[in-house]
Design an enzyme around this catalytic site. Sequence first.
Site, PDB file in Angstrom:
ATOM      1  N   ARG A  37      -2.422  -2.503   9.672  1.00  0.00           N
ATOM      2  CA  ARG A  37      -1.595  -3.153   8.639  1.00  0.00           C
ATOM      3  C   ARG A  37      -0.857  -4.348   9.213  1.00  0.00           C
ATOM      4  NH1 ARG A  37       2.600   0.245   5.825  1.00  0.00           N
ATOM      5  NH2 ARG A  37       2.616  -1.548   4.436  1.00  0.00           N
ATOM      6  N   GLU A  56      -9.100 -13.034  -5.577  1.00  0.00           N
ATOM      7  CA  GLU A  56      -8.604 -13.189  -6.955  1.00  0.00           C
ATOM      8  C   GLU A  56      -7.604 -14.337  -7.062  1.00  0.00           C
ATOM      9  OE1 GLU A  56      -7.789 -10.942  -4.845  1.00  0.00           O
ATOM     10  OE2 GLU A  56      -5.663 -10.433  -4.960  1.00  0.00           O
ATOM     11  N   SER A  88       0.808  -1.224   0.000  1.00  0.00           N
ATOM     12  CA  SER A  88       0.000   0.000   0.000  1.00  0.00           C
ATOM     13  C   SER A  88       0.844   1.278   0.000  1.00  0.00           C
ATOM     14  CB  SER A  88      -0.975  -0.008   1.179  1.00  0.00           C
ATOM     15  OG  SER A  88      -0.270  -0.107   2.397  1.00  0.00           O
ATOM     16  N   CYS A  92      -6.894  -6.311   0.348  1.00  0.00           N
ATOM     17  CA  CYS A  92      -5.628  -6.317   1.092  1.00  0.00           C
ATOM     18  C   CYS A  92      -4.977  -4.923   1.091  1.00  0.00           C
ATOM     19  CB  CYS A  92      -4.709  -7.398   0.567  1.00  0.00           C
ATOM     20  SG  CYS A  92      -3.453  -7.858   1.773  1.00  0.00           S
ATOM     21  N   HIS A 107      -7.514 -12.266  -0.467  1.00  0.00           N
ATOM     22  CA  HIS A 107      -7.330 -12.147  -1.916  1.00  0.00           C
ATOM     23  C   HIS A 107      -8.230 -13.127  -2.662  1.00  0.00           C
ATOM     24  CE1 HIS A 107      -3.578  -9.719  -1.811  1.00  0.00           C
ATOM     25  NE2 HIS A 107      -3.413 -10.313  -0.659  1.00  0.00           N
TER      26      HIS A 107
HETATM   27  N1  GLN Z   1       0.920  -5.531   3.914  1.00  0.00           N
HETATM   28  C1  GLN Z   1       0.573  -4.906   2.682  1.00  0.00           C
HETATM   29  C2  GLN Z   1       0.286  -3.425   2.836  1.00  0.00           C
HETATM   30  O1  GLN Z   1      -0.011  -2.960   3.902  1.00  0.00           O
HETATM   31  C3  GLN Z   1      -0.625  -5.567   2.041  1.00  0.00           C
HETATM   32  C4  GLN Z   1      -0.295  -6.947   1.561  1.00  0.00           C
HETATM   33  C5  GLN Z   1      -1.093  -7.409   0.403  1.00  0.00           C
HETATM   34  O2  GLN Z   1      -1.760  -6.638  -0.302  1.00  0.00           O
HETATM   35  N2  GLN Z   1      -1.003  -8.662   0.113  1.00  0.00           N
HETATM   36  O3  GLN Z   1       0.364  -2.745   1.885  1.00  0.00           O
END
Ligand code: GLN
Length: 213
Positions: A110, A179, A51, A81, A177
């Site tokens: 997170r 997907e 992110s 996510c 996820h």
């Molecule tokens: N830990 C990641 C974040 O905070 C997210 C992980 C993911 O999208 N698989 O951006």
Amino acid sequence: MSTPTIGVLALQGDVREHLAALAAEGADAVPVRRPEELAAVDGLVLPGGESTTIAKLAARFGLMEPLRAAVRSGLPVYGSCAGMVLLADRLLDAPADQETVGGLDVTVRRNAFGRQVDSFESTVRLGEATVPAVFIRAPWVEEAGPQVEVLGRVVGGAGDGKIVAVRQGSLLATSFHPELTGDRRVHALFVEIVREARGRRSGAVAGEERSSS
Ligand code: GLN
């Protein structure tokens, strides 16, 4: 009704998998990297990835403000996510300067399942259904505002009962996820949200045309 066009923010992350899942659910799925591309979609997916990286790239590509404006104007957005992190109004365990698009009245932690737990499969209770879910350095929803509907929670294991799927109007977010598992219920729900929103918008336009004629 004609096919909705759904974009996937294509700056970093698992873009291809979301495009495939959306297409399988009947959407015209397109990558989005520029404000003009964002303006042309009926809905948008913020994919999994990192992110902080996605936010930095979005700022560099001049997309942060257009994304915020799109969310304010009611564009349906689904964040998976890292995408959930990007939709959150408030973050825990994030760098102090991490920017989000925001719009979803939640506090998201997170890497919530513990840094040592990189990725695992678990089961999520999604309404009446139980679905397999893949978590990769996943966040969870620590607190959800009054307008937020809790759609899914982890069943069993260390994260038992944690909120991992939420909806607020046209905004949808999951910690996991879908997907990656081939279980397309979440994408099907999002395509439905996009179709409904489009129906409301075209109804509103038709109404305005009627009242102005
Ligand atoms: N830990 C990641 C974040 O905070 C997210 C992980 C993911 O999208 N698989 O951006």
